[in-house]
Design a protein around this motif. Structure first.
Motif, PDB file in Angstrom:
ATOM      1  N   TRP A 207       0.806  -1.207  -0.102  1.00  0.00           N
ATOM      2  CA  TRP A 207       0.048   0.008   0.056  1.00  0.00           C
ATOM      3  C   TRP A 207       0.803   1.227  -0.066  1.00  0.00           C
ATOM      4  O   TRP A 207       0.586   2.184  -0.601  1.00  0.00           O
ATOM      5  CB  TRP A 207      -0.778  -0.156   1.243  1.00  0.00           C
ATOM      6  CG  TRP A 207      -2.094  -0.891   0.954  1.00  0.00           C
ATOM      7  CD1 TRP A 207      -2.435  -1.953   1.545  1.00  0.00           C
ATOM      8  CD2 TRP A 207      -3.227  -0.672  -0.186  1.00  0.00           C
ATOM      9  NE1 TRP A 207      -3.590  -2.480   0.999  1.00  0.00           N
ATOM     10  CE2 TRP A 207      -3.961  -1.964  -0.002  1.00  0.00           C
ATOM     11  CE3 TRP A 207      -3.474   0.102  -1.247  1.00  0.00           C
ATOM     12  CZ2 TRP A 207      -5.218  -2.144  -0.896  1.00  0.00           C
ATOM     13  CZ3 TRP A 207      -4.415  -0.044  -2.016  1.00  0.00           C
ATOM     14  CH2 TRP A 207      -5.106  -1.065  -1.903  1.00  0.00           C
ATOM     15  N   LYS A 208       2.057   1.317   0.614  1.00  0.00           N
ATOM     16  CA  LYS A 208       2.770   2.362   0.702  1.00  0.00           C
ATOM     17  C   LYS A 208       3.297   2.695  -0.679  1.00  0.00           C
ATOM     18  O   LYS A 208       3.506   3.827  -1.137  1.00  0.00           O
ATOM     19  CB  LYS A 208       3.953   2.186   1.783  1.00  0.00           C
ATOM     20  CG  LYS A 208       4.851   3.274   1.934  1.00  0.00           C
ATOM     21  CD  LYS A 208       5.934   3.040   2.852  1.00  0.00           C
ATOM     22  CE  LYS A 208       6.736   4.221   3.361  1.00  0.00           C
ATOM     23  NZ  LYS A 208       7.863   4.108   3.967  1.00  0.00           N
ATOM     24  N   ASN A 209       3.803   1.483  -1.322  1.00  0.00           N
ATOM     25  CA  ASN A 209       4.226   1.700  -2.734  1.00  0.00           C
ATOM     26  C   ASN A 209       3.254   2.253  -3.678  1.00  0.00           C
ATOM     27  O   ASN A 209       3.229   2.994  -4.379  1.00  0.00           O
ATOM     28  CB  ASN A 209       4.794   0.201  -3.033  1.00  0.00           C
ATOM     29  CG  ASN A 209       5.473   0.280  -4.350  1.00  0.00           C
ATOM     30  OD1 ASN A 209       5.487   1.309  -5.057  1.00  0.00           O
ATOM     31  ND2 ASN A 209       5.688  -0.891  -4.844  1.00  0.00           N
ATOM     32  N   LEU A 210       1.976   1.592  -3.421  1.00  0.00           N
ATOM     33  CA  LEU A 210       0.753   2.104  -4.322  1.00  0.00           C
ATOM     34  C   LEU A 210       0.654   3.719  -4.186  1.00  0.00           C
ATOM     35  O   LEU A 210       0.532   4.402  -4.950  1.00  0.00           O
ATOM     36  CB  LEU A 210      -0.406   1.091  -4.162  1.00  0.00           C
ATOM     37  CG  LEU A 210      -0.440   0.035  -4.751  1.00  0.00           C
ATOM     38  CD1 LEU A 210      -1.754  -0.789  -4.422  1.00  0.00           C
ATOM     39  CD2 LEU A 210      -0.231  -0.082  -6.181  1.00  0.00           C
ATOM     40  N   LYS A 211       0.591   4.079  -2.782  1.00  0.00           N
ATOM     41  CA  LYS A 211       0.212   5.498  -2.713  1.00  0.00           C
ATOM     42  C   LYS A 211       1.254   6.435  -3.053  1.00  0.00           C
ATOM     43  O   LYS A 211       1.088   7.680  -3.549  1.00  0.00           O
ATOM     44  CB  LYS A 211       0.065   5.499  -1.022  1.00  0.00           C
ATOM     45  CG  LYS A 211      -1.102   5.301  -0.464  1.00  0.00           C
ATOM     46  CD  LYS A 211      -1.266   5.463   1.055  1.00  0.00           C
ATOM     47  CE  LYS A 211      -2.333   5.137   1.585  1.00  0.00           C
ATOM     48  NZ  LYS A 211      -2.501   5.456   2.980  1.00  0.00           N
ATOM     49  N   GLY A 212       2.665   5.960  -2.991  1.00  0.00           N
ATOM     50  CA  GLY A 212       3.760   6.833  -3.444  1.00  0.00           C
ATOM     51  C   GLY A 212       3.534   6.950  -4.904  1.00  0.00           C
ATOM     52  O   GLY A 212       4.408   7.798  -5.548  1.00  0.00           O
ATOM     53  N   ARG A 213       3.034   6.307  -5.780  1.00  0.00           N
ATOM     54  CA  ARG A 213       2.804   6.337  -7.306  1.00  0.00           C
ATOM     55  C   ARG A 213       1.979   7.362  -7.839  1.00  0.00           C
ATOM     56  O   ARG A 213       1.894   7.924  -8.954  1.00  0.00           O
ATOM     57  CB  ARG A 213       2.274   4.964  -7.887  1.00  0.00           C
ATOM     58  CG  ARG A 213       3.665   3.978  -7.559  1.00  0.00           C
ATOM     59  CD  ARG A 213       3.079   2.793  -8.247  1.00  0.00           C
ATOM     60  NE  ARG A 213       4.108   1.578  -8.018  1.00  0.00           N
ATOM     61  CZ  ARG A 213       4.404   0.708  -8.870  1.00  0.00           C
ATOM     62  NH1 ARG A 213       4.335   1.031 -10.046  1.00  0.00           N
ATOM     63  NH2 ARG A 213       5.375   0.096  -8.564  1.00  0.00           N
ATOM     64  N   PHE A 214       0.998   7.938  -6.861  1.00  0.00           N
ATOM     65  CA  PHE A 214       0.190   8.933  -7.346  1.00  0.00           C
ATOM     66  C   PHE A 214       0.502  10.125  -6.739  1.00  0.00           C
ATOM     67  O   PHE A 214       1.177  10.574  -5.601  1.00  0.00           O
ATOM     68  CB  PHE A 214      -1.362   8.664  -6.553  1.00  0.00           C
ATOM     69  CG  PHE A 214      -1.807   7.404  -7.430  1.00  0.00           C
ATOM     70  CD1 PHE A 214      -2.171   7.261  -8.502  1.00  0.00           C
ATOM     71  CD2 PHE A 214      -1.660   6.138  -6.570  1.00  0.00           C
ATOM     72  CE1 PHE A 214      -2.784   6.135  -9.243  1.00  0.00           C
ATOM     73  CE2 PHE A 214      -2.142   4.806  -7.093  1.00  0.00           C
ATOM     74  CZ  PHE A 214      -2.596   5.011  -8.426  1.00  0.00           C
ATOM     75  N   PRO A 215       0.296  11.483  -7.337  1.00  0.00           N
ATOM     76  CA  PRO A 215       0.588  12.659  -7.135  1.00  0.00           C
ATOM     77  C   PRO A 215      -0.129  13.142  -5.880  1.00  0.00           C
ATOM     78  O   PRO A 215      -1.275  12.582  -5.799  1.00  0.00           O
ATOM     79  CB  PRO A 215       0.403  13.654  -8.140  1.00  0.00           C
ATOM     80  CG  PRO A 215      -0.281  12.851  -9.190  1.00  0.00           C
ATOM     81  CD  PRO A 215      -0.070  11.454  -8.786  1.00  0.00           C
TER      82      PRO A 215
ATOM     83  N   THR B 215      -4.035  13.869  -6.317  1.00  0.00           N
ATOM     84  CA  THR B 215      -4.877  12.681  -6.788  1.00  0.00           C
ATOM     85  C   THR B 215      -5.673  12.385  -5.432  1.00  0.00           C
ATOM     86  O   THR B 215      -5.069  12.436  -4.355  1.00  0.00           O
ATOM     87  CB  THR B 215      -4.131  11.407  -7.015  1.00  0.00           C
ATOM     88  OG1 THR B 215      -3.326  11.693  -8.062  1.00  0.00           O
ATOM     89  CG2 THR B 215      -4.838  10.369  -7.160  1.00  0.00           C
TER      90      THR B 215
END
Length: 189
Positions: A171-179, A182
């Protein structure tokens, strides 16, 4: 209007499985979709999914569950398998009452048979307590599971629950992919 992403993660393949988007107001435990083929599957849940009906459903589908015991969950102790009992009258006490009365020693691992309230019925389960050093003091971490005690002693229960950290890292990785601009999607596993 917000949204939540509910999904499961396979720790074997590291893949997100059964994703589901719901309205933000849908509770975590109602949004999860585990499917019905859970034979010999261990479902690691965070405390947001602490619903006794969900545990019963996982067990009925042939699966196993493991979660940290939610503070508001107060099972009834039916038997002590491991741990020092200071008072012989632990049986049929709620876990909270047993702790408040000092009936269970908090200085070593505890392995209990318990009953969870399930409407007019009960769900037999297992509670494992393991002392942990936290912020310089010893505290008891409580786990709720239906894993067989003979195959999964308390030390293994703790190690299995630590696998949940992989989910948090995803989840941390996924959240880091969005500006930052978003809209946030709350995560649930």
């Amino acid at each position: 209007a917000g949204a939540k992403l509910h999904a499961a993660m396979s720790l074997r393949t590291h893949a997100v499985v059964r994703p589901k988007i719901t309205a933000q107001r849908v509770s975590d435990e109602r949004g999860i979709d585990l499917g019905c083929d859970l034979d010999d599957v261990l479902v690691l849940l965070d405390r947001g999914y602490s619903r006794h009906g969900l545990f019963a459903s996982i067990e009925a589908d042939g699966g196993y569950y493991l979660t940290r015991l939610k503070a508001s969950t107060n099972p009834v102790v039916t038997r002590v398998h491991r741990g020092r009992v200071a008072n012989a009258a632990v049986k049929n006490l709620s876990l909270t009452a047993a702790l408040e009365e000092g009936a269970l020693a908090m200085d070593r691992e505890v392995d209990l048979e318990v009953d969870l309230s399930l409407g007019n019925d009960v769900l037999p389960a297992r509670v494992v307590g393991i002392p942990q050093l936290q912020d310089g003091e010893m505290v008891m971490w409580w786990y709720l599971t239906n894993l067989p005690r003979t195959e999964y002693p308390p030390e293994i229960v703790r190690e299995l629950y630590r696998l949940r950290w992989q989910v948090e890292l995803l989840w941390k990785n996924l959240k880091g992919r969005f500006p930052e601009s978003t809209p946030r999607i709350q995560h649930v596993f």
